[in-house]
Enzyme design. Sequence first.
Site, mmCIF file in Angstrom:
data_model
loop_
_atom_site.group_PDB
_atom_site.id
_atom_site.type_symbol
_atom_site.label_atom_id
_atom_site.label_comp_id
_atom_site.label_asym_id
_atom_site.label_seq_id
_atom_site.Cartn_x
_atom_site.Cartn_y
_atom_site.Cartn_z
ATOM 1 N N GLN A 1 0.817 -1.213 0.000
ATOM 2 C CA GLN A 1 0.000 0.000 0.000
ATOM 3 C C GLN A 1 0.853 1.267 0.000
ATOM 4 O OE1 GLN A 1 -3.176 0.167 2.827
ATOM 5 N NE2 GLN A 1 -3.734 2.229 2.265
ATOM 6 N N ASN B 1 7.374 8.474 8.622
ATOM 7 C CA ASN B 1 6.138 9.239 8.525
ATOM 8 C C ASN B 1 6.083 10.366 9.538
ATOM 9 O OD1 ASN B 1 4.922 8.086 6.359
ATOM 10 N ND2 ASN B 1 3.819 6.543 7.536
ATOM 11 N N SER C 1 7.211 0.030 2.283
ATOM 12 C CA SER C 1 7.338 0.367 3.695
ATOM 13 C C SER C 1 8.027 -0.789 4.409
ATOM 14 C CB SER C 1 5.957 0.586 4.301
ATOM 15 O OG SER C 1 5.233 -0.617 4.233
ATOM 16 N N THR D 1 1.612 2.059 12.741
ATOM 17 C CA THR D 1 0.436 1.581 12.020
ATOM 18 C C THR D 1 0.211 0.102 12.279
ATOM 19 O OG1 THR D 1 1.826 1.168 10.116
ATOM 20 C CG2 THR D 1 0.652 3.250 10.169
ATOM 21 N N GLY E 1 3.186 -6.064 5.770
ATOM 22 C CA GLY E 1 3.557 -7.432 5.428
ATOM 23 C C GLY E 1 4.056 -7.531 3.998
ATOM 24 N N THR E 2 3.326 -6.885 3.073
ATOM 25 C CA THR E 2 3.740 -6.909 1.668
ATOM 26 C C THR E 2 5.004 -6.076 1.499
ATOM 27 O OG1 THR E 2 1.390 -6.943 1.128
ATOM 28 C CG2 THR E 2 2.906 -6.610 -0.684
ATOM 29 N N GLU F 1 26.296 6.882 -9.759
ATOM 30 C CA GLU F 1 27.095 7.952 -9.183
ATOM 31 C C GLU F 1 26.701 8.221 -7.731
ATOM 32 O OE1 GLU F 1 28.102 12.228 -10.937
ATOM 33 O OE2 GLU F 1 27.458 10.803 -12.447
#
EC number: 3.6.5.-
Length: 449
Positions: A11, A206, A140, A179, A144-145, A254
């Site tokens: 997400q 965040n 992030s 979160t 989980g993903t 670079e």
Amino acid sequence: MRECISIHVGQAGVQIGNACWELYCLEHGIQPDGQMPSDKTIGGGDDSFNTFFSETGAGKHVPRAVFVDLEPTVIDEVRTGTYRQLFHPEQLISGKEDAANNYARGHYTIGKEIIDLVLDRVRKLADQCTGLQGFLVFHSFGGGTGSGFTSLLMERLSVDYGKKSKLEFSIYPAPQVSTAVVEPYNSILTTHTTLEHSDCAFMVDNEAIYDICRRNLDIERPTYTNLNRLMSQIVSSITASLRFDGALNVDLTEFQTNLVPYPRIHFPLATYAPVISAEKAYHEQLSVAEITNACFEPANQMVKCDPRHGKYMACCLLYRGDVVPKDVNAAIATIKTKRTIQFVDWCPTGFKVGINYQPPTVVPGGDLAKVQRAVCMLSNTTAVAEAWARLDHKFDLMYAKRAFVHWYVGEGMEEGEFSEAREDMAALEKDYEEVGADSAEGDDEGDEY
């Protein structure tokens, strides 16, 4: 050409992706349907923006990007959003069930069902490139993903495209607000797995961006859209040199050459200036010296840590807009005289500069003011170790009681992976400590000068 493929995972990655591509389109004058009214050469133009967009025979510009999420809702928003015609439907890949904030699901159970499809799409994009330069992976640490699937993807990309650089833009768990309860687990597992596969990882937290929005833009309750737009400005500054022509251009490799002194120490801090609302900008003259100074203020950094306690190893200043080298040199000279900014003793020069004449673009109706010049500073400092230490501490508190571990073990992980990852992080902290230590302690190497 030096093409870059962006991969947006989970997400956070997808939503940042939305903000970034919206901004790129505005910067290059590409409409939401992919047409570029100003562009006369249809087909293989070697304009700089072709590093990020490929052009079809019909004159449509398609982003070189893949969006992946293990659950459909977020990507469905892209499929129905303003820019739905920009992307090829096969570039938007979503699964059926999400990773439920569980690294093990993203990496093992659910992730492995979709990884081949994703690599297949990436391969198609790579085949369209004449000289693929590398990958930009957005994700992030906490999800989980974002954690599990990204680490799986990075491993596989290393196998398929060994020598290509892989840069990450990672959303680091904020110190206070969280979160997910299991963020520390996911972050440490993913850092451990991707440490050897990633060439450079720009961390953003965040909370730091919330504070910047609150303080500099006077937004009382910043939304994720506000955060992502600010983040997309940073990503845009980092990639501007790949997409526009400038005086001192910087390409992906670079960055690594100048920012990464040792392979493991590849977590630069990003700082962007000026972040200022339209009402204020109207009354301020933001000179090169001012915005350069602002970059060394901890308040403008994208990760909460204090570089005044650490030492700088390297520092990249990427200017865009109305900036001439003379001003930059003067600004840097002033900074070097300040005692608060300490460099490690083995890196005497420490500043790399890029200048790009394309002024920063802002999203209409957004929060940021249109300014003549901006700067993005990427600095590799030992202060990042604070961020790791904070995360490791949270990990330890939970892991001491083995809290939540059964969710991971139930998805086919072994408990040993936790302790292995934690040891790796301890080693990383130690690495940072050693790099910051003065090199001439205890031995008489100083006589040669």
